[in-house]
Motif scaffolding. Structure first.
Motif, PDB file in Angstrom:
ATOM      1  N   SER A   1       0.822  -1.212   0.000  1.00  0.00           N
ATOM      2  CA  SER A   1       0.000   0.000   0.000  1.00  0.00           C
ATOM      3  C   SER A   1       0.856   1.262   0.000  1.00  0.00           C
ATOM      4  CB  SER A   1      -0.959  -0.003   1.196  1.00  0.00           C
ATOM      5  OG  SER A   1      -0.252  -0.024   2.419  1.00  0.00           O
ATOM      6  N   SER A   2       1.995   1.231   0.692  1.00  0.00           N
ATOM      7  CA  SER A   2       2.883   2.401   0.697  1.00  0.00           C
ATOM      8  C   SER A   2       3.458   2.654  -0.689  1.00  0.00           C
ATOM      9  CB  SER A   2       4.024   2.191   1.694  1.00  0.00           C
ATOM     10  OG  SER A   2       3.532   2.100   3.014  1.00  0.00           O
ATOM     11  N   LEU A   3       3.812   1.591  -1.377  1.00  0.00           N
ATOM     12  CA  LEU A   3       4.341   1.744  -2.734  1.00  0.00           C
ATOM     13  C   LEU A   3       3.246   2.156  -3.713  1.00  0.00           C
ATOM     14  CD1 LEU A   3       6.768  -1.308  -2.832  1.00  0.00           C
ATOM     15  CD2 LEU A   3       7.395   1.112  -2.719  1.00  0.00           C
ATOM     16  N   GLU A   4       2.057   1.647  -3.535  1.00  0.00           N
ATOM     17  CA  GLU A   4       0.942   2.058  -4.391  1.00  0.00           C
ATOM     18  C   GLU A   4       0.660   3.546  -4.227  1.00  0.00           C
ATOM     19  OE1 GLU A   4      -1.746  -1.994  -4.907  1.00  0.00           O
ATOM     20  OE2 GLU A   4      -2.092  -0.684  -3.166  1.00  0.00           O
ATOM     21  N   ALA A   5       0.794   4.035  -3.000  1.00  0.00           N
ATOM     22  CA  ALA A   5       0.588   5.468  -2.767  1.00  0.00           C
ATOM     23  C   ALA A   5       1.626   6.289  -3.517  1.00  0.00           C
ATOM     24  CB  ALA A   5       0.649   5.771  -1.271  1.00  0.00           C
ATOM     25  N   LEU A   6       2.859   5.798  -3.567  1.00  0.00           N
ATOM     26  CA  LEU A   6       3.893   6.493  -4.347  1.00  0.00           C
ATOM     27  C   LEU A   6       3.550   6.490  -5.834  1.00  0.00           C
ATOM     28  CD1 LEU A   6       7.283   5.291  -2.790  1.00  0.00           C
ATOM     29  CD2 LEU A   6       6.082   7.439  -2.372  1.00  0.00           C
ATOM     30  N   VAL A   7       3.080   5.348  -6.324  1.00  0.00           N
ATOM     31  CA  VAL A   7       2.697   5.258  -7.741  1.00  0.00           C
ATOM     32  C   VAL A   7       1.579   6.244  -8.048  1.00  0.00           C
ATOM     33  CG1 VAL A   7       1.683   3.765  -9.500  1.00  0.00           C
ATOM     34  CG2 VAL A   7       3.470   2.873  -7.998  1.00  0.00           C
ATOM     35  N   ASP A   8       0.561   6.268  -7.168  1.00  0.00           N
ATOM     36  CA  ASP A   8      -0.579   7.160  -7.386  1.00  0.00           C
ATOM     37  C   ASP A   8      -0.150   8.633  -7.364  1.00  0.00           C
ATOM     38  OD1 ASP A   8      -2.204   4.962  -7.548  1.00  0.00           O
ATOM     39  OD2 ASP A   8      -2.929   5.095  -5.482  1.00  0.00           O
ATOM     40  N   ALA A   9       0.876   8.931  -6.575  1.00  0.00           N
ATOM     41  CA  ALA A   9       1.348  10.313  -6.472  1.00  0.00           C
ATOM     42  C   ALA A   9       2.357  10.670  -7.561  1.00  0.00           C
ATOM     43  CB  ALA A   9       1.973  10.544  -5.101  1.00  0.00           C
ATOM     44  N   GLY A  10       2.690   9.708  -8.401  1.00  0.00           N
ATOM     45  CA  GLY A  10       3.667   9.953  -9.454  1.00  0.00           C
ATOM     46  C   GLY A  10       5.098   9.952  -8.964  1.00  0.00           C
ATOM     47  N   ASP A  11       5.344   9.372  -7.763  1.00  0.00           N
ATOM     48  CA  ASP A  11       6.676   9.396  -7.170  1.00  0.00           C
ATOM     49  C   ASP A  11       7.419   8.075  -7.310  1.00  0.00           C
ATOM     50  OD1 ASP A  11       6.402  12.014  -6.318  1.00  0.00           O
ATOM     51  OD2 ASP A  11       5.523  11.446  -4.386  1.00  0.00           O
ATOM     52  N   ALA A  12       6.898   7.163  -8.134  1.00  0.00           N
ATOM     53  CA  ALA A  12       7.555   5.870  -8.307  1.00  0.00           C
ATOM     54  C   ALA A  12       7.575   5.494  -9.782  1.00  0.00           C
ATOM     55  CB  ALA A  12       6.841   4.796  -7.483  1.00  0.00           C
ATOM     56  N   PRO A  13       8.269   6.294 -10.613  1.00  0.00           N
ATOM     57  CA  PRO A  13       8.274   6.037 -12.056  1.00  0.00           C
ATOM     58  C   PRO A  13       8.874   4.674 -12.391  1.00  0.00           C
ATOM     59  CG  PRO A  13       9.976   7.631 -11.466  1.00  0.00           C
ATOM     60  CD  PRO A  13       9.120   7.452 -10.254  1.00  0.00           C
ATOM     61  N   GLY A  14       8.123   3.884 -13.153  1.00  0.00           N
ATOM     62  CA  GLY A  14       8.606   2.578 -13.589  1.00  0.00           C
ATOM     63  C   GLY A  14       8.264   1.434 -12.678  1.00  0.00           C
ATOM     64  N   LEU A  15       7.719   1.711 -11.500  1.00  0.00           N
ATOM     65  CA  LEU A  15       7.350   0.635 -10.583  1.00  0.00           C
ATOM     66  C   LEU A  15       5.995   0.059 -10.974  1.00  0.00           C
ATOM     67  CD1 LEU A  15       7.675  -0.997  -7.907  1.00  0.00           C
ATOM     68  CD2 LEU A  15       6.556   0.913  -6.740  1.00  0.00           C
ATOM     69  N   GLY A  16       5.924  -1.267 -11.019  1.00  0.00           N
ATOM     70  CA  GLY A  16       4.659  -1.945 -11.278  1.00  0.00           C
ATOM     71  C   GLY A  16       4.510  -3.132 -10.349  1.00  0.00           C
ATOM     72  N   PHE A  17       3.312  -3.696 -10.308  1.00  0.00           N
ATOM     73  CA  PHE A  17       3.043  -4.865  -9.470  1.00  0.00           C
ATOM     74  C   PHE A  17       2.608  -6.006 -10.371  1.00  0.00           C
ATOM     75  CE2 PHE A  17       2.450  -1.140  -6.823  1.00  0.00           C
ATOM     76  CZ  PHE A  17       3.288  -1.446  -5.759  1.00  0.00           C
ATOM     77  N   SER A  18       3.260  -7.162 -10.216  1.00  0.00           N
ATOM     78  CA  SER A  18       3.049  -8.266 -11.139  1.00  0.00           C
ATOM     79  C   SER A  18       2.148  -9.357 -10.592  1.00  0.00           C
ATOM     80  CB  SER A  18       4.405  -8.872 -11.526  1.00  0.00           C
ATOM     81  OG  SER A  18       5.170  -9.175 -10.374  1.00  0.00           O
ATOM     82  N   ARG A  19       1.908  -9.385  -9.294  1.00  0.00           N
ATOM     83  CA  ARG A  19       1.055 -10.407  -8.670  1.00  0.00           C
ATOM     84  C   ARG A  19       0.225  -9.742  -7.571  1.00  0.00           C
ATOM     85  NH1 ARG A  19       2.940 -14.643 -12.089  1.00  0.00           N
ATOM     86  NH2 ARG A  19       5.199 -14.372 -12.249  1.00  0.00           N
ATOM     87  N   PRO A  20      -0.898 -10.330  -7.224  1.00  0.00           N
ATOM     88  CA  PRO A  20      -1.640  -9.820  -6.073  1.00  0.00           C
ATOM     89  C   PRO A  20      -0.877 -10.101  -4.783  1.00  0.00           C
ATOM     90  CG  PRO A  20      -2.650 -11.842  -6.880  1.00  0.00           C
ATOM     91  CD  PRO A  20      -1.605 -11.474  -7.881  1.00  0.00           C
ATOM     92  N   THR A  21      -1.050  -9.245  -3.799  1.00  0.00           N
ATOM     93  CA  THR A  21      -0.444  -9.454  -2.480  1.00  0.00           C
ATOM     94  C   THR A  21      -1.527  -9.986  -1.560  1.00  0.00           C
ATOM     95  OG1 THR A  21       1.172  -7.698  -2.833  1.00  0.00           O
ATOM     96  CG2 THR A  21       0.736  -8.343  -0.551  1.00  0.00           C
ATOM     97  N   GLN A  22      -1.483 -11.307  -1.313  1.00  0.00           N
ATOM     98  CA  GLN A  22      -2.535 -11.952  -0.530  1.00  0.00           C
ATOM     99  C   GLN A  22      -2.041 -12.529   0.789  1.00  0.00           C
ATOM    100  OE1 GLN A  22      -4.313 -14.773  -3.287  1.00  0.00           O
ATOM    101  NE2 GLN A  22      -5.386 -13.149  -4.392  1.00  0.00           N
ATOM    102  N   ALA A  23      -0.729 -12.691   0.933  1.00  0.00           N
ATOM    103  CA  ALA A  23      -0.172 -13.194   2.190  1.00  0.00           C
ATOM    104  C   ALA A  23       1.027 -12.323   2.562  1.00  0.00           C
ATOM    105  CB  ALA A  23       0.203 -14.676   2.061  1.00  0.00           C
ATOM    106  N   ASN A  24       2.222 -12.882   2.584  1.00  0.00           N
ATOM    107  CA  ASN A  24       3.382 -12.089   3.026  1.00  0.00           C
ATOM    108  C   ASN A  24       4.404 -11.860   1.920  1.00  0.00           C
ATOM    109  OD1 ASN A  24       4.041 -14.906   3.200  1.00  0.00           O
ATOM    110  ND2 ASN A  24       5.765 -14.432   4.539  1.00  0.00           N
ATOM    111  N   ALA A  25       3.957 -11.903   0.661  1.00  0.00           N
ATOM    112  CA  ALA A  25       4.858 -11.674  -0.469  1.00  0.00           C
ATOM    113  C   ALA A  25       4.352 -10.523  -1.323  1.00  0.00           C
ATOM    114  CB  ALA A  25       4.966 -12.937  -1.323  1.00  0.00           C
ATOM    115  N   VAL A  26       5.289  -9.715  -1.801  1.00  0.00           N
ATOM    116  CA  VAL A  26       4.996  -8.642  -2.755  1.00  0.00           C
ATOM    117  C   VAL A  26       5.856  -8.882  -3.986  1.00  0.00           C
ATOM    118  CG1 VAL A  26       5.032  -6.165  -3.213  1.00  0.00           C
ATOM    119  CG2 VAL A  26       4.474  -6.999  -0.901  1.00  0.00           C
ATOM    120  N   PHE A  27       5.216  -8.982  -5.139  1.00  0.00           N
ATOM    121  CA  PHE A  27       5.919  -9.137  -6.410  1.00  0.00           C
ATOM    122  C   PHE A  27       5.784  -7.828  -7.187  1.00  0.00           C
ATOM    123  CE2 PHE A  27       5.154 -13.435  -5.118  1.00  0.00           C
ATOM    124  CZ  PHE A  27       6.182 -14.182  -5.666  1.00  0.00           C
TER     125      PHE A  27
END
Length: 367
Positions: free
Chosen positions: A280-306
């Protein structure tokens, strides 16, 4: 005593990197007094049998082992004749990360199926569930799924029930690699038996190492008719501990009922929540335009972030934080959270990611 590590730096490579939960260390120290009968005849192992019954039901049997590969190999061997085969996802740990142990040590043919989210469905199982009676084909007799999966996804109880019913309809059995079964149960807010015994799982590899133990997993036979000879196979495959009280004591620390359902649930829930916070912290950066080039490749459903990162960013981040590439050809990385990941760890990592992404997006950096 000299410390050989910096306890202030925590990475995101694997929940195996974490230390041992203090409650587990306390349990080991408490188990260290006096003599106890070896090879599982001790008081701790007898209590462990009772606790596993409380979690999984009255007809189960539990067999502690040293590690997850051992649990999978011994458990699957006990479910299969020599001519049997296992249907699993191509991403399954038993296929990609156990050094060929199921095939080379267990003598088990793996029939792999590609799955976009790491999960099997009845339709996917049917790609390899055929050829019974054909002497030229290894006989598909077991389906193995991982919960939570190697791609960080979680099977719902209905999804597991559908797989179990489909497999049982063919006369096959269902095995679950539960290296992170606690994270899955915590993510679903369900007791362990709700995603195992109650939905048709026959044999479970129960994971403890990734949830705060020094070492130690357990094979849990949920349907006695699905497993044969496991007592002998555990010794044959070098997974029988002489001082089994210490493996049992660790598992007891994890599973004894307690505050917030016990240590297993608290630790797994915390790891999951840290992964959610990171996402969620990284998504907030993406939404604010502060994370150029960052994407998410899988859903985060347990303790892993892809995630996916621009070229060079992952390598520079790894100068300060440990983590692995998942698919380097497309810049995909995996970040794992553990029972001891802190909010400060997450905030520090997020800020480092933001800084490196800004650097990568700089016209000066790009040349």
């Amino acid at each position: 005593m000299i410390s050989l590590h910096d306890s202030t730096v925590r990475g995101f490579a694997s929940d195996n990197y974490a230390g041992v939960h203090p409650e587990v260390l306390d349990a080991l120290a408490a188990a260290n007094g006096g003599h106890q009968v070896a090879y599982g005849g001790d008081d701790y192992s007898r209590r462990l049998d009772e606790v596993f019954v409380e979690h999984f039901g009255p007809d189960i049997a539990v067999f502690p082992v040293f590690n997850g590969t051992g649990a999978n190999v011994v458990g699957l061997q006990s479910m299969l004749p020599r001519w049997g085969a296992v249907v699993c996802a191509s991403t399954a740990h038993i296929n990609g990360d156990e050094g060929g142990a199921p095939e080379r040590v267990g003598g088990i043919k793996l029939l792999t199926v590609d799955s976009p989210d790491g999960k099997l469905t009845p339709e996917l199982i049917d790609r390899e569930a055929y050829g019974w009676g054909d002497e030229h084909r290894a006989q598909p007799l077991v389906v193995s799924i991982t919960q939570s999966t190697e791609l960080g996804t979680v099977y719902t109880p209905d999804e597991i029930r559908a797989v179990a019913d489909h497999a049982h309809g063919y006369g096959m059995r269902l095995h679950v690699d539960g290296a992170r079964i606690a994270n899955a149960a915590a993510a679903l807010d369900l007791p362990l038996r709700a995603i195992t015994t109650d939905v048709g799982v026959d044999v479970l590899s129960f994971g403890g190492t990734k949830n705060g133990l020094i070492f130690g997993e357990a094979i849990v036979v949920l349907d006695p008719s699905a497993s044969e000879g496991i007592t002998y196979l555990r010794k044959l495959d070098m997974q029988l501990a002489s001082k089994m009280r210490f493996g049992a004591a660790q598992l007891l620390a994890l599973l004894e009922p307690g505050e917030d359902r016990g240590l297993w649930f608290r630790s797994a829930s915390h790891a999951n929540s840290m992964a959610s916070r990171l996402r969620s912290s990284l998504e907030a950066l993406v939404d604010a335009g502060d994370a150029p080039g960052l994407g998410f490749s899988r859903p985060t459903q347990a303790n892993a972030v892809f995630a996916t990162l621009p070229a060079g960013v992952a390598d520079r981040l790894r100068e300060r934080f440990r983590f692995y590439d998942w698919d380097a050809s497309r810049g995909e990385v995996r970040w794992m959270c553990s029972f001891d990941t802190t909010e400060a760890d997450v905030e520090k990592f997020v800020e480092a990611i933001r800084t490196e992404l800004a650097r990568a997006d700089s016209p000066i950096w790009q040349g």
